[in-house]
Design an enzyme around this catalytic site. Structure first.
Site, PDB file in Angstrom:
ATOM      1  CG  HIS A 148      26.181  20.970  53.810  1.00 53.24           C
ATOM      2  ND1 HIS A 148      26.691  22.128  53.265  1.00 53.24           N
ATOM      3  CD2 HIS A 148      27.254  20.306  54.349  1.00 53.24           C
ATOM      4  CE1 HIS A 148      28.006  22.157  53.457  1.00 53.24           C
ATOM      5  NE2 HIS A 148      28.355  21.066  54.123  1.00 53.24           N
ATOM      6  CG  HIS A 184      30.239  24.112  58.735  1.00 57.16           C
ATOM      7  ND1 HIS A 184      30.075  24.577  57.448  1.00 57.16           N
ATOM      8  CD2 HIS A 184      30.543  22.789  58.626  1.00 57.16           C
ATOM      9  CE1 HIS A 184      30.287  23.582  56.592  1.00 57.16           C
ATOM     10  NE2 HIS A 184      30.567  22.494  57.287  1.00 57.16           N
ATOM     11  CB  CYS A 231      31.468  22.487  52.875  1.00 54.32           C
ATOM     12  SG  CYS A 231      31.388  20.733  52.452  1.00 54.32           S
TER      13      CYS A 231
END
Length: 414
Positions: free
Chosen positions: A318, A277, A146
């Site tokens: 995401h 994040h 990620c």
């Protein structure tokens, strides 16, 4: 959508994969797999612009096509033409991970094509950009999960500083093709059963997968006249020995933030915005906010304004290896417009997040908010954390005529 605190999330399009008995059985075991944020018209591609035959374009991973289109758009936004790019020392740095499209190839006649060997690998994805545009700079793909997109930005910035390239194209890309991959992360408890990333909210129960392709053109400060923003500093670190392989480390995050600020010559007092994040997990959000409070917000004097903190995942999901780039682009646009982004899913603050920020000047806005200037410019930071522990943070400064503070400038975005 992000500016209006809305989201683009929904159910998997019927055209994305066959709705057969196998998929129905997966969905029965893992209902969360049916949600996500999906790109529209991703199947469209003007192959002639890039000198690619219809036969090869039809077999290629759509992510390769997106990277070509949006990469060229970002470079054009920086004032470069295809003719000028040919033979230039331009580097290409792309955050991408193991491609789900390989599964599509294996199960379709396209997998027997002569073009299948270069259709779905990370190396071919990034190499194709340099090949088509005739670029001679470094050409590297990054898979740190990620955090891959922001790690790619870190590497592009360092390559510029060390004169390994004269300019750089930094990108992140992610598309969802595999129902089994969606079921896997759902069964692991990573994705939200409600199909939303409830960032900072008491409902936080996992993230929603999302698709994205973003790119920025990097140049040295001498080219700042065309800049959207400047990357002043950045850092990449690792969680190390945390509670588990996928559990975040607040201590490591604090060290990361302080290292990025030091690299950019920026003080905590100068930071006006933070793009988190912010996956929307009950564990991750409080740890991240606690680190931000300790390393940045808590270090600011009483005379400093509030730091506006937002998370784009609440709006688009995401984007996994592209997540760092989506955060970077949103932060750069926010700095340019002096507007902190809104938190789309925030209704009732997670009490652990609230506890970490109690008594500190920090705003988790649910609508667009202003940003205070520091010395004529606005500074912000963006974080991106990989689920296997590789974490990255970049300090970004809004453009200001005659200012050469930034180590690399974002001179085009797509």
């Amino acid at each position: 959508m992000s500016a209006c605190a809305l989201d683009t999330l929904g159910t998997v399009p019927a055209t994305r994969w066959a709705q057969d008995e196998r998929v129905a059985a997966m969905a029965a075991r893992a209902p969360a797999m049916q949600y996500g944020g999906f790109l529209q018209s991703a199947e469209l591609f003007d192959h002639q612009v890039f000198g690619i035959s219809p036969a090869e374009a039809g077999v290629m991973d759509p992510q390769q096509r997106l990277v070509l289109e949006h990469g060229l758009q970002a470079l054009h936004g920086a004032g470069a033409s295809k003719g000028e790019l040919m033979g230039s020392l331009t580097g290409v740095f792309v955050g991408v991970w193991a491609c789900e499209y390989s599964e599509v190839l294996r199960e379709s006649p396209a997998g027997r094509s002569v073009y299948a060997a270069t259709a779905a690998t990370c190396s071919a994805l990034v190499g194709r950009v340099s090949f088509v545009l005739g670029l001679h700079g470094p050409c590297v793909s990054y898979d740190t999960a990620c955090s891959a997109g922001l790690v790619a930005c870190h590497s592009g910035m360092r390559a510029l500083q060390h004169a390994e390239c004269s300019s750089g194209l930094v990108m992140g890309v992610n598309m969802i093709f595999s129902p089994s991959a969606c079921a896997g992360v759902a069964l692991a408890g990573m994705t939200s059963p409600t199909g939303r990333s409830h960032t900072f909210d008491a409902r936080a129960d996992g993230y929603a997968r999302g698709e994205a392709c973003g790119g920025v053109a990097l140049a040295l400060p001498a080219h700042e006249a065309a800049a959207a923003a400047g990357v002043a500093g950045c850092a990449v670190r690792q969680d190390g020995r945390s509670a588990s392989l996928t559990a975040p480390s607040g201590q490591a995050q604090q060290g990361l933030l302080r290292a990025a600020l030091a690299d950019g010559g920026c003080t905590a007092e100068a930071v006006a915005m933070a793009e988190a994040h912010g996956t929307g997990t009950a564990l991750g959000d409080p740890i991240e906010v606690g680190a931000l409070a300790a390393a940045v917000v808590g270090e600011r004097g009483l005379a400093c304004g509030a730091v506006g903190v937002g998370g784009v995942k609440a709006s688009i999901g995401h984007a996994e290896p592209a997540a760092g780039l989506t955060g970077l682009v949103r932060l750069a646009l926010g700095l340019e417009r002096r507007r902190a982004g809104a938190n789309a899913q925030l209704r009732l603050l997670n009490p652990h997040v609230g506890g970490a920020l109690r008594g500190l000047r920090c705003g988790l806005g649910v609508q667009l908010g202003g940003a205070e200037q520091s010395g004529g410019g606005v500074w912000g930071g963006v974080s991106s954390f990989g689920y296997a522990g590789t974490i990255a943070h970049a300090v970004v400064q809004s453009p200001r005529v005659g200012d050469a503070t930034a180590a690399a400038v974002l001179s085009g975005t797509a």
